[in-house]
Design an enzyme around this catalytic site. Sequence first.
Site, PDB file in Angstrom:
ATOM      1  N   ASP A 137     -44.212  69.051 -66.339  1.00  0.00           N
ATOM      2  CA  ASP A 137     -44.354  69.928 -65.176  1.00  0.00           C
ATOM      3  C   ASP A 137     -44.888  71.271 -65.671  1.00  0.00           C
ATOM      4  O   ASP A 137     -45.011  71.507 -66.868  1.00  0.00           O
ATOM      5  CB  ASP A 137     -43.038  70.062 -64.418  1.00  0.00           C
ATOM      6  CG  ASP A 137     -41.941  70.729 -65.238  1.00  0.00           C
ATOM      7  OD1 ASP A 137     -42.252  71.334 -66.279  1.00  0.00           O
ATOM      8  OD2 ASP A 137     -40.766  70.642 -64.834  1.00  0.00           O
ATOM      9  N   GLY A 165     -41.909  71.458 -53.856  1.00  0.00           N
ATOM     10  CA  GLY A 165     -41.197  72.256 -52.870  1.00  0.00           C
ATOM     11  C   GLY A 165     -40.285  71.474 -51.953  1.00  0.00           C
ATOM     12  O   GLY A 165     -39.828  72.015 -50.942  1.00  0.00           O
ATOM     13  N   ASP A 173     -39.354  61.827 -60.306  1.00  0.00           N
ATOM     14  CA  ASP A 173     -38.510  62.258 -61.421  1.00  0.00           C
ATOM     15  C   ASP A 173     -37.317  62.997 -60.837  1.00  0.00           C
ATOM     16  O   ASP A 173     -37.397  63.540 -59.732  1.00  0.00           O
ATOM     17  CB  ASP A 173     -39.266  63.197 -62.370  1.00  0.00           C
ATOM     18  CG  ASP A 173     -39.302  64.618 -61.824  1.00  0.00           C
ATOM     19  OD1 ASP A 173     -38.487  65.454 -62.270  1.00  0.00           O
ATOM     20  OD2 ASP A 173     -40.122  64.905 -60.922  1.00  0.00           O
ATOM     21  N   HIS A 218     -26.478  53.627 -68.190  1.00  0.00           N
ATOM     22  CA  HIS A 218     -26.284  52.836 -66.970  1.00  0.00           C
ATOM     23  C   HIS A 218     -27.108  53.395 -65.816  1.00  0.00           C
ATOM     24  O   HIS A 218     -27.851  52.657 -65.150  1.00  0.00           O
ATOM     25  CB  HIS A 218     -24.815  52.795 -66.558  1.00  0.00           C
ATOM     26  CG  HIS A 218     -24.643  52.253 -65.172  1.00  0.00           C
ATOM     27  ND1 HIS A 218     -24.607  50.902 -64.904  1.00  0.00           N
ATOM     28  CD2 HIS A 218     -24.589  52.876 -63.964  1.00  0.00           C
ATOM     29  CE1 HIS A 218     -24.515  50.721 -63.588  1.00  0.00           C
ATOM     30  NE2 HIS A 218     -24.505  51.911 -63.001  1.00  0.00           N
TER      31      HIS A 218
END
Length: 376
Positions: free
Chosen positions: A92, A221, A271, A340
């Site tokens: 990013d 945003g 993400d 997990h």
Amino acid sequence: MKFDLITKDSQSKARAGTIQTDHGVIETPIFMPVGTVGTVKGVHQRELKNDINPDIILGNTYHLYLRPQTSILEQAGGLHKFMNWDRNILTDSGGYQVYSLSSNRKIKEEGVKFKSHIDGSYHVFSPENVMEIQRSIGADIIMAFDECTPYPCDYRYAQRSMHMTHRWLDRCISHLEKTPLKYGHHQSFFPIVQGSTYKDLRQQSAEYIANAGAEGNAIGGLSVGEPAEEMYAMTEVVTAILPKDKPRYLMGVGTPINILENIALGIDMFDCVMPTRNARNGMLFTAQGTINIKNKKWEADFSPIDEMGITFVDTDYTKAYLRHLFSVNERLAAQIATIHNLGFYMWLVREARRRIISGDFRAWKDQMVKQMDNRL
């Protein structure tokens, strides 16, 4: 970068595709585990590759710039070599971290002056130097520098911010063309749609970003405190405008339910820190709902952590054992829970892909959303 759209769901806007980069194929829809400072927290690369097995992970420009610093990354040959990761990486731009430092930053047309959360030193991020930093990091996919507006956000502020993000985009593109690659592999550039939760601003921004002609596009945003219904509404507005032949990345999203609902709206990439952060606090995601493994009800539950047979960690680990590890503050507890949760997220997007291809995504998604909404 090459994006191939394999198939679309007939009852929603969900799609399955592949992204080809110099570091391999990414099957979409995809979830990217967050590796903020050059590691997915608490997980060895061996476990990341063998147990979780993502095609791509995310690194953070703001954090990597501060530590270990770009000079160290350049000496190492880029982030891939520094962290011994031979698959894809996305970075990013640092825009979200600048947003989160609201009391320690000043935004101007030139860029953002901010105070380091580590030692209080002052730094400046501009569209130009953020492109240079991401060249030094060497990720396969790099993001435009933008301003992430808060929620709620005044319309006029959101409008001014959006236009500045567009001007910053133009500066990013111009500077990127003058900044050479450093490690011999291609870097794909994604601009970011902004506009808060205002439909007309999101439409304007999506049109501006689409006209930039980048290899992929992102939506920023959102997932900043707005109700889920507003997130979905803005996503639907934007995906109707962004090019269908390029990947779409919804930044920072989200819960398993958020991911499925946004896949249904045409998003390809996600993400979020939620699976790793929540794992460290004892919250597990499963197909039947969420589990707070610290609760006493699991004290003598000797069933597997995963009861569906979607095995991400050793099946000998029971709920009772994991609860015990948390109760004695054993570090292994967070590691097991993290593997997990990340494994579950990867299973979720891969099963969504399989369902899109087989033609029964919508019915499966609706059933999964009901199940995962439970607190067990």
